[in-house]
Every structure is written in structure tokens, then in C-alpha cells.
Scaffold this active site. Sequence first.
Site, PDB file in Angstrom:
ATOM      1  CB  SER A 120      -7.778 -45.735  58.795  1.00 11.57           C
ATOM      2  OG  SER A 120      -9.138 -45.943  58.724  1.00 11.57           O
ATOM      3  CB  VAL A 126     -16.510 -38.183  63.426  1.00 10.96           C
ATOM      4  CG1 VAL A 126     -16.453 -38.512  64.805  1.00 10.96           C
ATOM      5  CG2 VAL A 126     -17.952 -38.304  62.902  1.00 10.96           C
ATOM      6  CG  HIS A 182     -14.777 -45.716  59.239  1.00  9.59           C
ATOM      7  ND1 HIS A 182     -13.645 -46.028  59.748  1.00  9.59           N
ATOM      8  CD2 HIS A 182     -14.653 -45.573  57.877  1.00  9.59           C
ATOM      9  CE1 HIS A 182     -12.710 -45.718  59.139  1.00  9.59           C
ATOM     10  NE2 HIS A 182     -13.188 -45.621  57.649  1.00  9.59           N
ATOM     11  CD  GLU A 187     -20.342 -32.774  54.749  1.00  7.18           C
ATOM     12  OE1 GLU A 187     -19.974 -32.188  55.453  1.00  7.18           O
ATOM     13  OE2 GLU A 187     -21.519 -32.638  54.142  1.00  7.18           O
ATOM     14  CD  GLN A 226      -9.408 -46.477  47.406  1.00  6.54           C
ATOM     15  OE1 GLN A 226     -10.423 -46.981  46.887  1.00  6.54           O
ATOM     16  NE2 GLN A 226      -9.504 -45.585  48.206  1.00  6.54           N
TER      17      GLN A 226
HETATM   18  P1  AMP Z   1     -12.134 -44.916  54.377  1.00  4.97           P
HETATM   19  O1  AMP Z   1     -12.173 -46.285  55.087  1.00  4.97           O
HETATM   20  O2  AMP Z   1     -10.997 -44.169  54.739  1.00  4.97           O
HETATM   21  O3  AMP Z   1     -12.123 -45.185  52.858  1.00  4.97           O
HETATM   22  O4  AMP Z   1     -13.289 -44.221  54.626  1.00  4.97           O
HETATM   23  C1  AMP Z   1     -14.875 -44.799  54.490  1.00  4.97           C
HETATM   24  C2  AMP Z   1     -15.844 -43.609  54.564  1.00  4.97           C
HETATM   25  O5  AMP Z   1     -15.616 -43.288  56.003  1.00  4.97           O
HETATM   26  C3  AMP Z   1     -15.601 -42.457  53.454  1.00  4.97           C
HETATM   27  O6  AMP Z   1     -16.914 -42.067  53.008  1.00  4.97           O
HETATM   28  C4  AMP Z   1     -14.961 -41.519  54.472  1.00  4.97           C
HETATM   29  O7  AMP Z   1     -15.003 -40.105  53.701  1.00  4.97           O
HETATM   30  C5  AMP Z   1     -15.543 -41.804  55.668  1.00  4.97           C
HETATM   31  N1  AMP Z   1     -14.952 -41.055  56.900  1.00  4.97           N
HETATM   32  C6  AMP Z   1     -13.751 -41.319  57.203  1.00  4.97           C
HETATM   33  N2  AMP Z   1     -13.017 -40.588  57.960  1.00  4.97           N
HETATM   34  C7  AMP Z   1     -14.110 -39.771  58.601  1.00  4.97           C
HETATM   35  C8  AMP Z   1     -14.416 -39.035  59.488  1.00  4.97           C
HETATM   36  N3  AMP Z   1     -13.629 -38.425  60.420  1.00  4.97           N
HETATM   37  N4  AMP Z   1     -15.647 -38.399  59.497  1.00  4.97           N
HETATM   38  C9  AMP Z   1     -16.826 -38.947  58.757  1.00  4.97           C
HETATM   39  N5  AMP Z   1     -16.510 -39.752  57.847  1.00  4.97           N
HETATM   40  C10 AMP Z   1     -15.416 -40.266  57.562  1.00  4.97           C
END
Ligand code: AMP
Length: 288
Positions: free
Chosen positions: A190, A180, A41, A152, A65
Site C-alpha cells: 500500500s 506478490v 492482499h 511473507e 503500530q
Molecule cells: P497490510 O494491509 O499492509 O497490513 O497487509 C495485510 C496483509 O497483507 C499482511 O499479512 C501482509 O503481509 C500482506 N501483504 C501485504 N503485501 C503483500 C504482498 N505483496 N504479497 C503478499 N502479501 C502481502
Amino acid sequence: MSTPIPTVRTVKDLRAEVAKWRASGDTVALVPTMGALHAGHLSLIALGKQRAKRVVVSIFVNPTQFGPKEDFKRYPRDEKGDIEKLAEAGADLVFAPSEAEMYPPGFATKVSLPSLTEDLCGAARPNHFDGVATVVTKLLLQAAPDIAIFGEKDYQQLIVIKELVHDLNIPVEIVGAPIVREADGLALSSRNAYLSAAERKTAPALHQVLTEVAKALAAGEGCDAASSAGRFKLEGKGFRVDYVAIRDPETLRALFGPIRGPARVMGAVHLGSTRLIDNVPTKPNTRA
Ligand code: AMP
């Protein structure tokens, strides 16, 4: 100590803050998240800071979702810790609305992109992308940013959001950010917090196998053979495989035979009670 970061909880207050920035000519990036923030993030916030003067981060665990049997209730939540991390990372504003603020009584709208969401993760999670598309549309209209940044890591989600922004003429640039990873290749998520110690040791094999599939494709192997081999290897390591798929990176169209241009190798697996997704790019090796 970093400066405390302002947190707003209503659309009205969010718009008021963004309006102040606009009045002084500042550009705005939005980074939507569900909190439980990690370095993945934070990389989106760093990219936001490079690309815009101001960065607003939303934290909202979006109930629509999650499927009825999914992890909405136990999804990790740590708003205080998240806000500290965001202050450290140099974000300018947190938008952390309540469920009632996002979905007031009588809420009746759904944003749906059936042709992009019926397969891959959409097959196992039937209403997931409607929930994502609807909440992201709302966030984009609420914050009205110049750019919005998505990882991505959730590749199908990124393509869905690019499409809805195009279809609905929302005036924002959608920026994809690289995945990442931990040192052993596991994509930060998460949900990795759910993994037992033994599962955590197995988990990086998802990335390893997808990378092997990508190499086989680059070397000229057909999509069917490469994805079947990937599935077989993952099952051998103890994953329950949802899919290993080779797709056009722009349209998510299924590819067949040896690839002739760029492709994305996408995978989703279950490890115990945790669902993991990952993806890697590939393209044909060109001979010198
Ligand atoms: P989330 O909180 O899981 O909904 O993720 C929020 C944003 O962070 C989304 O655009 C995800 O694709 C991005 N995200 C989650 N994990 C990663 C990661 N390991 N590397 C890059 N972006 C991430």
C-alpha cells in the site's frame, strides 16, 4: 456485478456472523489487513477460500503500530473501493471496526515479544510490533477463525504472530502466503503509492539486490560478506539502508559464515520518505 458483501463494525456483530457459519459447520479463515487493498492482499483471500469455507477480512488501520513520526494520518484509506474488491474476490464478510471499538477508554493490555522484535524492523520502529501483536491477538480472539493468513512480505510479523499464537495457546493455524510482486519484482505494498515516478523506477532494485545476496549465499559466500555487499549495492542505487540481514527462517536467529540450511535474506530501506521492506528465501546449492 458481484454480490454486495456484508460489513460489520462491532465485535458483537462479528461474533454473531461467525456463530451462524459455525452452526452450519463451516470453517473460517481470517485475513487481517489495513485496507488500501492490492493484489497481494487479494492473494491472501484466494488462499483463504481454498483453505476454509468462509473468509472474513478485517480492515483496520491500527494506530498503535505506527510511531509518532510515522504515516498513520496519511496512510491510504479507501473503504468503499476495498469492499468492492473484496466482494469481487469472494470474501464473505468485512470487519471494519472503529478505533473506539478496538481500544475503548481504559484499554490497558499489551502483547509484547521483546526477543523477536528488538532488531530488524523493530530496531527502527520501537513499538510497532507490540501494536501488531496486540491487535492481531484481539482479532484472533474476536473472530475465532480456524486459520489466519498473513503475507511473507512482512516476514518478521509472520514469525511474531506464529510465536504469540503458540505461546498464548490460541487455537488457530497461522498460514504464511508468498509475496506478490509487480512484473519488475517490486513487492506490492500500500505504501508504494507514496513513491515518486523516479523512486518507483529505483524501487525494484531492492528485490534485485536481495536476490543477488540470496544467490551469493547459495553459492557458499559467508553471511557477513554477502550482506555487506548487498548493503553497499543498495546504497549505490540511492537507498538509505536500515538493514540487510540473513536469518534463520523459523526463528529469525542471525546466521554467520556460509549457510548450511534454509535462510531468509531480509532488507529494509528508505527511498525518499518511503520505507520499503522485502525478503527472499535461499538455501545452499547442493552438488549433484
Ligand atoms: P497490510 O494491509 O499492509 O497490513 O497487509 C495485510 C496483509 O497483507 C499482511 O499479512 C501482509 O503481509 C500482506 N501483504 C501485504 N503485501 C503483500 C504482498 N505483496 N504479497 C503478499 N502479501 C502481502
